[in-house]
Design an enzyme around this catalytic site. Structure first.
Site: not given
Ligand SMILES: C[S@@+](CC[C@H](N)C(=O)[O-])C[C@H]1O[C@@H](n2cnc3c(N)ncnc32)[C@H](O)[C@@H]1O
Length: 259
Positions: A65, A69, A91, A165, A235
């Site tokens: 990844r 990136y 996001y 993650q 999460t």
């Molecule tokens: C690359 S990160 C992005 C995080 C994002 N920038 C944020 O501010 O939440 C991806 C991780 O964020 C968490 N995540 C993203 N979307 C989520 C959601 N709808 N509910 C709970 N955790 C979420 C999960 O742990 C996922 O593996």
């Protein structure tokens, strides 16, 4: 200062409802909008705010990844170097678990461009609201799950623990449904050194399409974690085991007689 600038904003987690007024204004006024979003509906909605909006490349042919990136960062900088006022949209909070966002800001600054990041609503912010967790009460530790394991992060079980993650443990490439069982098993084994096997943990997913959908709040004993339904956006929340004891000598030094 060179012409051309970079502003990085976040959409929040929930479609449209989490976007701040400031982020919306930067998106609408940008010469070029680039985005990395988790769902196609938000992407379409973004194009309605600014017709230049275009998805950042997300090349899944790379082994890591990290390389993808790097390509995203380079794509953002390409537009800035052309003298455009660029708004890059990620996001959630754009600075939370978002390597290309931080890298692009750093690179833009190095090359003499104006660059800034605006805060957004992260998955952790949603978790605090949906699970009724106040990080001010027992403290809160937050780690990326693979990093947590491979660095043997020191943590305090009497304080809340959030692991991000969890579907990507040991996976430096891209998400494949069902590929996370081994990682979850290892995670559960490591956690069971500090928590009882029946300690309740929560697999959490904030609702993206609220109010049509509700958040996923799956409360399970730690021992059941390896079989839990987990997706790319899950999460893990691990509540504190017990209140941390108070050191009365310290209270006296601080002149506190009642807490
Ligand atoms: C690359 S990160 C992005 C995080 C994002 N920038 C944020 O501010 O939440 C991806 C991780 O964020 C968490 N995540 C993203 N979307 C989520 C959601 N709808 N509910 C709970 N955790 C979420 C999960 O742990 C996922 O593996």
């Amino acid at each position: 200062m060179k012409t051309g600038s970079l502003t990085i904003v976040g959409t929040g987690i929930q479609l449209a409802g989490h976007l701040t007024l400031a982020a919306k204004a930067w998106i609408e006024q940008a010469d070029k909008v680039l985005f990395a979003l988790a769902d196609p509906v938000t992407a379409k909605w973004l194009k309605g705010l600014n017709a230049t909006a275009e998805a950042l490349p997300y090349n899944k042919h790379n082994q890591r990844r990290r390389d993808t990136y790097r390509e995203m960062t380079e794509r953002i900088l390409l537009e800035v170097r052309q003298g455009l006022n660029v708004c890059a949209v990620f996001y959630g909070h754009p600075g939370v678990f978002a390597d290309p966002a931080h890298a692009a800001i750093q690179q833009a600054h190095c090359e003499g461009f104006r660059a800034q990041m605006l805060p957004g609503i992260s998955a952790e912010d949603c978790l605090f609201a949906d699970l009724g967790v106040d990080p001010g009460k027992n403290g809160c530790q937050s780690f990326e799950a693979t990093d947590f394991l491979i660095r043997r992060r020191k943590f305090d079980p009497t304080s809340a623990l959030i692991l991000w993650q969890i579907a990507m443990i040991g996976n430096l490439g891209f998400y494949e449904p069902g590929s996370h069982r081994k990682g979850l098993k290892i995670l559960a084994e490591v956690l069971e050194k500090d928590y009882d096997a029946d300690h309740e943990v929560v697999v959490y997913e904030a609702a993206v399409y609220y109010p049509v959908c509700s958040p996923v709040i799956n409360r399970i004993p730690l021992s059941k974690l390896p079989e839990a339904k987990v997706t790319e956006v899950s999460t893990l929340y691990i509540p504190p085991t017990a209140m941390s004891p108070i050191e009365h000598e310290m209270m006296a030094s601080l002149g506190i007689d009642n807490w």
